[in-house]
Design an enzyme around this catalytic site. Structure first.
Site, short mmCIF file in Angstrom:
data_model
loop_
_atom_site.label_atom_id
_atom_site.label_comp_id
_atom_site.label_asym_id
_atom_site.label_seq_id
_atom_site.Cartn_x
_atom_site.Cartn_y
_atom_site.Cartn_z
N HIS A 191 1.08 -1.53 0.21
CA HIS A 191 0.02 0.01 -0.06
C HIS A 191 0.84 1.26 -0.56
O HIS A 191 2.31 1.75 0.19
CB HIS A 191 -1.04 0.04 1.39
CG HIS A 191 -1.63 0.86 0.82
ND1 HIS A 191 -1.38 2.37 1.47
CD2 HIS A 191 -3.54 1.57 1.04
CE1 HIS A 191 -2.86 2.86 1.33
NE2 HIS A 191 -3.42 2.93 1.24
N GLU B 84 -3.48 2.77 -7.27
CA GLU B 84 -3.63 3.57 -6.71
C GLU B 84 -2.56 4.76 -6.51
O GLU B 84 -1.35 4.84 -5.51
CB GLU B 84 -3.67 2.89 -4.85
CG GLU B 84 -5.36 1.88 -4.36
CD GLU B 84 -5.19 2.40 -2.98
OE1 GLU B 84 -5.82 2.39 -2.60
OE2 GLU B 84 -4.27 1.42 -1.94
P1 13P Z 1 -8.87 7.20 0.53
O1 13P Z 1 -10.86 6.83 0.06
O2 13P Z 1 -9.34 7.53 1.37
O3 13P Z 1 -8.48 8.33 -0.39
O4 13P Z 1 -8.22 5.82 0.82
C1 13P Z 1 -7.66 5.03 -0.32
C2 13P Z 1 -6.84 3.90 0.33
O5 13P Z 1 -5.66 4.58 -0.04
C3 13P Z 1 -7.26 2.29 -0.01
O6 13P Z 1 -6.53 1.73 0.26
#
Ligand code: 13P
Length: 259
Positions: free
Chosen positions: A97, A169
């Site tokens: 992550h 992400e």
């Molecule tokens: P947010 O949706 O709060 O930006 O977080 C996303 C996330 O880090 C999922 O792993």
């Protein structure tokens, strides 16, 4: 129609009681949705995992850990072994992550060791990748994503594909200061990711779900989920009330079905 993936990472929020009651609410709100249509998963904190695993109906939601050590045991103070996660009968493990990489300094090489170990222990393994704002501004996002995938999945045998999930992400899109990626940008990067997965694993890679995460919210979820290369949504803040997450899932599913 493809199966849609919806999951949330609870990060360092929610204690044991809050996690269990959140999961129970989420299950009762979503259990009528066919498992053939959606894959629902929740990734709580370590301390909540054991009670959560023992007190909810696991047929409706997969449970995962936020991180894992690459060794089964040893002198690794503060780490959690795959065997300890197995004891709780978890379904999946998240690796790499953005907060692990950028706050705790994990590298692609450590992510690769963890991915290997998680797959060897037969966990569904969710590898998170994403470029930083600086990398985006230097116009090297595609190279960064390809590097994270090529190192993260280095020496992973193709027969493990059914256990691999990927979340894109972008670092600049995550959390309270994040700016959500436009659906056009997200789709473009998902295409790059899918192409790279195909290079790594061949045609079988088409089965690997690629989820988008980073400030997913009720305003952008439907546009994101209707993109051809986006297979699911990995949600933080907008999923932490069960009724909000239920609504986001149902709206996104409907948008996908009517697109
Ligand atoms: P947010 O949706 O709060 O930006 O977080 C996303 C996330 O880090 C999922 O792993």
């Amino acid at each position: 129609m493809k199966k849609l993936y919806f999951g949330t990472n609870l990060k360092m929020y929610k204690n044991i009681h809050q996690t269990t009651s959140y999961l129970k609410d989420l299950i009762s709100l979503t259990k009528d949705i066919s498992q053939e249509e959606i894959e629902l998963f929740v990734i709580p904190s370590y301390t909540s995992l054991s009670s959560a695993a023992g007190s909810i109906d696991r047929n409706y939601v997969k449970l995962g850990a936020q991180n894992m050590c690459w060794e089964e045991e040893g002198q690794f103070t503060g780490e959690i072994s795959p065997l300890m996660l197995k004891e709780m009968n978890l379904d999946l493990v998240m690796i790499g992550h953005s907060e692990r990489r950028h706050v705790f300094g994990e590298t692609d090489i450590t992510e690769n060791k963890k991915v290997k170990c998680a797959l060897e222990h037969d966990f569904t393994t969710l590898l998170c990748i994403g470029e930083s704002l600086e990398e985006k501004n230097f116009d090297i996002s595609n190279e960064v994503l390809r590097t994270q995938l090529k190192i993260g999945f280095h020496n992973i045998p193709t027969e493990k594909i059914s256990k691999i999930w990927v979340a894109y992400e972008p670092v600049w899109s995550i959390g309270v200061n994040g700016v959500p990626a436009s659906y056009q940008y997200a789709e473009e990067k998902h295409k790059v990711i899918k192409e790279c997965l195909q290079e790594l694993f061949g045609d079988a890679a088409k089965a690997i779900p690629v989820l988008y995460g980073g400030s997913v919210n009720p305003q952008n979820a439907n546009d994101l989920i209707t993109q051809p290369s986006i297979d699911g949504l990995f949600v933080g803040r907008s999923a932490w009330h069960a009724d909000d997450f239920n609504k986001l899932i149902r709206d996104a599913k409907k948008a996908y079905e009517t697109a």
